[in-house]
Scaffold this active site. Sequence first.
Site, PDB file in Angstrom:
ATOM      1  N   GLU A 190       0.857  -1.190   0.000  1.00  0.00           N
ATOM      2  CA  GLU A 190       0.000   0.000   0.000  1.00  0.00           C
ATOM      3  C   GLU A 190       0.894   1.241   0.000  1.00  0.00           C
ATOM      4  O   GLU A 190       0.657   2.191  -0.722  1.00  0.00           O
ATOM      5  CB  GLU A 190      -0.924   0.000   1.229  1.00  0.00           C
ATOM      6  CG  GLU A 190      -1.866   1.195   1.264  1.00  0.00           C
ATOM      7  CD  GLU A 190      -2.914   1.139   2.375  1.00  0.00           C
ATOM      8  OE1 GLU A 190      -3.241   0.033   2.855  1.00  0.00           O
ATOM      9  OE2 GLU A 190      -3.412   2.215   2.753  1.00  0.00           O
ATOM     10  N   ARG A 229      -7.264   3.286  13.221  1.00  0.00           N
ATOM     11  CA  ARG A 229      -8.162   2.138  13.051  1.00  0.00           C
ATOM     12  C   ARG A 229      -8.121   1.225  14.284  1.00  0.00           C
ATOM     13  O   ARG A 229      -9.114   0.585  14.627  1.00  0.00           O
ATOM     14  CB  ARG A 229      -7.884   1.364  11.763  1.00  0.00           C
ATOM     15  CG  ARG A 229      -9.047   0.467  11.357  1.00  0.00           C
ATOM     16  CD  ARG A 229      -8.842  -0.233  10.036  1.00  0.00           C
ATOM     17  NE  ARG A 229      -9.367   0.482   8.883  1.00  0.00           N
ATOM     18  CZ  ARG A 229     -10.652   0.491   8.504  1.00  0.00           C
ATOM     19  NH1 ARG A 229     -11.559  -0.171   9.188  1.00  0.00           N
ATOM     20  NH2 ARG A 229     -11.022   1.157   7.435  1.00  0.00           N
ATOM     21  N   GLU A 272     -10.591  -7.743   4.136  1.00  0.00           N
ATOM     22  CA  GLU A 272      -9.878  -7.804   5.410  1.00  0.00           C
ATOM     23  C   GLU A 272     -10.626  -8.490   6.551  1.00  0.00           C
ATOM     24  O   GLU A 272     -10.012  -9.184   7.357  1.00  0.00           O
ATOM     25  CB  GLU A 272      -9.510  -6.381   5.863  1.00  0.00           C
ATOM     26  CG  GLU A 272      -8.534  -5.693   4.942  1.00  0.00           C
ATOM     27  CD  GLU A 272      -8.413  -4.212   5.291  1.00  0.00           C
ATOM     28  OE1 GLU A 272      -9.344  -3.458   4.955  1.00  0.00           O
ATOM     29  OE2 GLU A 272      -7.413  -3.837   5.900  1.00  0.00           O
TER      30      GLU A 272
HETATM   31  N1  MTE Z   1      -6.340 -11.357  -1.311  1.00  0.00           N
HETATM   32  C1  MTE Z   1      -5.281 -11.786  -2.032  1.00  0.00           C
HETATM   33  N2  MTE Z   1      -5.370 -12.938  -2.700  1.00  0.00           N
HETATM   34  N3  MTE Z   1      -4.119 -11.061  -2.082  1.00  0.00           N
HETATM   35  C2  MTE Z   1      -3.975  -9.880  -1.393  1.00  0.00           C
HETATM   36  O1  MTE Z   1      -2.924  -9.250  -1.449  1.00  0.00           O
HETATM   37  N4  MTE Z   1      -5.033  -8.253   0.128  1.00  0.00           N
HETATM   38  C3  MTE Z   1      -6.061  -8.057   1.157  1.00  0.00           C
HETATM   39  C4  MTE Z   1      -7.430  -8.471   0.641  1.00  0.00           C
HETATM   40  N5  MTE Z   1      -7.353  -9.781   0.060  1.00  0.00           N
HETATM   41  C5  MTE Z   1      -5.082  -9.415  -0.616  1.00  0.00           C
HETATM   42  C6  MTE Z   1      -6.268 -10.193  -0.622  1.00  0.00           C
HETATM   43  C7  MTE Z   1      -6.150  -6.673   1.610  1.00  0.00           C
HETATM   44  S1  MTE Z   1      -5.070  -6.153   2.799  1.00  0.00           S
HETATM   45  C8  MTE Z   1      -7.103  -5.810   1.146  1.00  0.00           C
HETATM   46  S2  MTE Z   1      -7.244  -4.243   1.751  1.00  0.00           S
HETATM   47  C9  MTE Z   1      -8.055  -6.216   0.110  1.00  0.00           C
HETATM   48  O2  MTE Z   1      -7.826  -7.546  -0.347  1.00  0.00           O
HETATM   49  C10 MTE Z   1      -7.941  -5.246  -1.055  1.00  0.00           C
HETATM   50  O3  MTE Z   1      -8.779  -5.560  -2.097  1.00  0.00           O
HETATM   51  P1  MTE Z   1     -10.317  -5.091  -2.156  1.00  0.00           P
HETATM   52  O4  MTE Z   1     -10.373  -3.707  -1.655  1.00  0.00           O
HETATM   53  O5  MTE Z   1     -10.642  -5.215  -3.592  1.00  0.00           O
HETATM   54  O6  MTE Z   1     -11.037  -6.049  -1.286  1.00  0.00           O
HETATM   55  N1  LUZ Z   2      -5.517   2.367   4.449  1.00  0.00           N
HETATM   56  C1  LUZ Z   2      -5.783   3.636   4.757  1.00  0.00           C
HETATM   57  C2  LUZ Z   2      -6.242   1.361   4.955  1.00  0.00           C
HETATM   58  O1  LUZ Z   2      -5.080   4.524   4.297  1.00  0.00           O
HETATM   59  N2  LUZ Z   2      -6.844   3.908   5.555  1.00  0.00           N
HETATM   60  C3  LUZ Z   2      -7.625   2.954   6.087  1.00  0.00           C
HETATM   61  O2  LUZ Z   2      -8.566   3.248   6.804  1.00  0.00           O
HETATM   62  C4  LUZ Z   2      -7.313   1.618   5.792  1.00  0.00           C
HETATM   63  N3  LUZ Z   2      -8.026   0.632   6.310  1.00  0.00           N
HETATM   64  C5  LUZ Z   2      -7.707  -0.622   6.040  1.00  0.00           C
HETATM   65  C6  LUZ Z   2      -6.635  -0.872   5.211  1.00  0.00           C
HETATM   66  N4  LUZ Z   2      -5.913   0.105   4.664  1.00  0.00           N
HETATM   67 MO1  MOS Z   3      -5.214  -3.697   2.925  1.00  0.00          MO
HETATM   68  S1  MOS Z   3      -4.205  -3.607   4.726  1.00  0.00           S
HETATM   69  O1  MOS Z   3      -6.077  -2.261   3.205  1.00  0.00           O
HETATM   70  O2  MOS Z   3      -4.013  -3.222   1.879  1.00  0.00           O
END
Ligand code: MTE
Ligand code: LUZ
Ligand code: MOS
Length: 747
Positions: free
Chosen positions: A226, A304, A704
């Site tokens: 991120e 958070r 998540e």
């Molecule tokens: N699933 C897979 N296979 N690989 C990933 O890196 N990241 C997770 C989740 N599921 C991830 C995953 C995280 S930390 C987040 S925030 C969300 O996917 C992001 O995708 P979305 O916002 O489309 O759910």
């Molecule tokens: N990233 C962010 C995040 O910048 N703000 C959020 O609230 C958050 N929450 C979950 C995962 N990434």
């Molecule tokens: Mo997920 S920790 O919001 O990339």
Amino acid sequence: MINIDAHNHVRGKSVYLDDIPEINGTLFCLPFYAETAHAHISSIDYEKALQLKGIIYILTSKDIPGQNQIGGIIPDEPLFPENEIHYWGQPLGLIVGTSEFICRKARKLIEISFDELPVITCPRVAQKRNQLIVPPRTFRIGNTDDVWTDCAYVIDGRTDVNGQEHLYIETQGAYAWPKEDGSIYVASSTQGPTAVQRTIATVLDLPMHKIEVNVVRLGGGFGGKEDQATMWAVFAALSAHKLGKPVKISLHRMDDMCMTGKRHPYSSDYKIGLSKDLKIKAYEVTHFQNAGAAADLSPAILERTLFHSTNAYYIPNVVATAWSCKTNLPPNTAFRGFGGPQGKFVIEAAIVKAAEIIGVKPDEIQKANLVDDGDEFPYGQVIQNAEAKHSWKECASVYNLDEIKHKVLTFNASNSRFKKGYAVQPICFGISFTNTMMNHARALVHIYQDGSVVVSTGAVEMGQGVNTKLLQIASEIFGINPNKIRIESTNTLRIANTSPTAASAGADLNGKALEMACNTLLQRLISVVENNYKVEDIKFCNDQIATSDASFVISWNDLVIKAFQQRVSLSEHAHYATPVIHYDKAKEKGHPFAYHVYGTAILEVTVDCLKGTYQFDSVKIVHDFGKSMNTDVDNGQIEGGLVQGIGWMTIEEILYNEKGKLISNALSTYKVPDIYSVPKEIIIRHLDTTGPDLAIKKSKAVGEPPLMYGLGAYFAIRKAVKAFNPKADLTFDAPYTPEKVLMDLYR
Ligand code: MTE
Ligand code: LUZ
Ligand code: MOS
């Protein structure tokens, strides 16, 4: 619809960064660092390294045309430190050479002299020394002072929870090449293309329009990309800019593990007060977040943690304080749950401790305090459409919680070597970036004259299946076969100013923008039909547009051509910003989340009390998906998140030595769940709910939240340990590795 990447993934045909064909003359870069976590740099000798054949250049802070700064939220992180090293593995400069191999060889020849400074790795020590990333924050509701004396039980204690390595399969990397006019193309493995673009522009002193960042997909991110994918992209871009050559970087696993931040370890103090009928009347908690050596995303993660300090429970009197403590570890960063899991661990531990002292089962306390409609979270959001009790009730009845409890009791009564334990784990997770400003997204849709469609959004595919969901949205609105639609890479030229794909909001935000763009195009096409054929009440379905009585039919392709000939625009760009949400940081009150995701899991474990090892017999889940758009993709997210959460609570152990060096720096010393250690059985049941309007197609975000079912793993094991050694005075110190379990069994 099956995941659109499935075929290519299993055949090894999907293209990741390291699969991009290399341009002739491509150079490689590799950061070097000193063997210390905290020191003044006195001198660096490059002589021997530079003599190696194939070493082109050694790049340092002197070569930076713009700012020597990559901090995202706070500008406190130099790309290359000039005087002081703050963590073991902090890059001091870059070796650029004709092969990665030669760069590695050169790295061993760089001689760095430094004067060591004290190394601090404990957040409580850092807090005492006033080493803070940001001032502490406190969320409050009610007044705890007034109620302690009325409580039948008041219990306090401490918890510790360690970090977690992301272990995305594709390590960090980037590939950059110069284009004309001094502009640069960057292929990056990032969740945040705009952050990469903006940071490169800052470091190179170029306008953002000269930096094109392209992301095809990630071999996993989990939050680790991120913010922390940026540094490597800046390295490649800076080298490419300086030398006028394509430059690539791809970290070896050990470098990746040593140089990048992880989930934040937390240490926390709590005090909980309950009435005779097990209602939680008051809760005070102080979190010490181990932020590492720079801010990175720590302030947002801290926030958070506070938002989720009461998990799925309604508590009328709460004081929650969180300190972000600066230590000599690599800057810790986003990881699935983003501080939420750490906040929840403490309230769950407090409940378990209270149950042990009062002599009831933890699930009796949990159940008595679940949130309901009209309850208020400490941050002011009043709960609507709570599914906490609903999911608990359904979980307890369909999986027969009473029978599970009975089974565990009778097993333990007749077995001495093996003991079983169980835990019920409710979750409640807020969806939206807690920083309201970040909750918006864009989509660009082109319909080509042959009827094929291309979609671009700001969403990054990292394995979570967002591209499959985007494809479903466009395909359903246009009523055309998905094979007519292509989801393009995430590119800063096509979609600007993106928020990272994070906070589980990727599909919601980008999906809503896509829905808007598709609907606008649909309206235009409907007008073409109405104007040309004088028919009404038409449907787009099966690659055709037809009236309901089928008296009029035209194919999608013919209609598109017709629209094109009549000079109707077949392209649309849309912008979506989440309505309703707001937050006032000064008051620490507001309505930060579009909605919450709920669910309940029952985890069962068997502990081998001779060895300290354990096996999860089953995890039975009732999860609130709203109306799932894609049950295969979503069930995959639940299984993956759950197992990642169990790993964090059990066998994944990050260890730094007292000098701040990571010693769990390879897959041989850092264990993640494998096929043998995952639960023998995982059952996922969908809770029957309507789903909120702010979720894309009423399908709730799923990325998540399921990780937090894994918290129950810790408490299930603890229960089994207690069954074997009832008198032991146990701490709360996750992960509960087999070594720790063995010690506790005989404590
Ligand atoms: N699933 C897979 N296979 N690989 C990933 O890196 N990241 C997770 C989740 N599921 C991830 C995953 C995280 S930390 C987040 S925030 C969300 O996917 C992001 O995708 P979305 O916002 O489309 O759910
Ligand atoms: N990233 C962010 C995040 O910048 N703000 C959020 O609230 C958050 N929450 C979950 C995962 N990434
Ligand atoms: Mo997920 S920790 O919001 O990339």
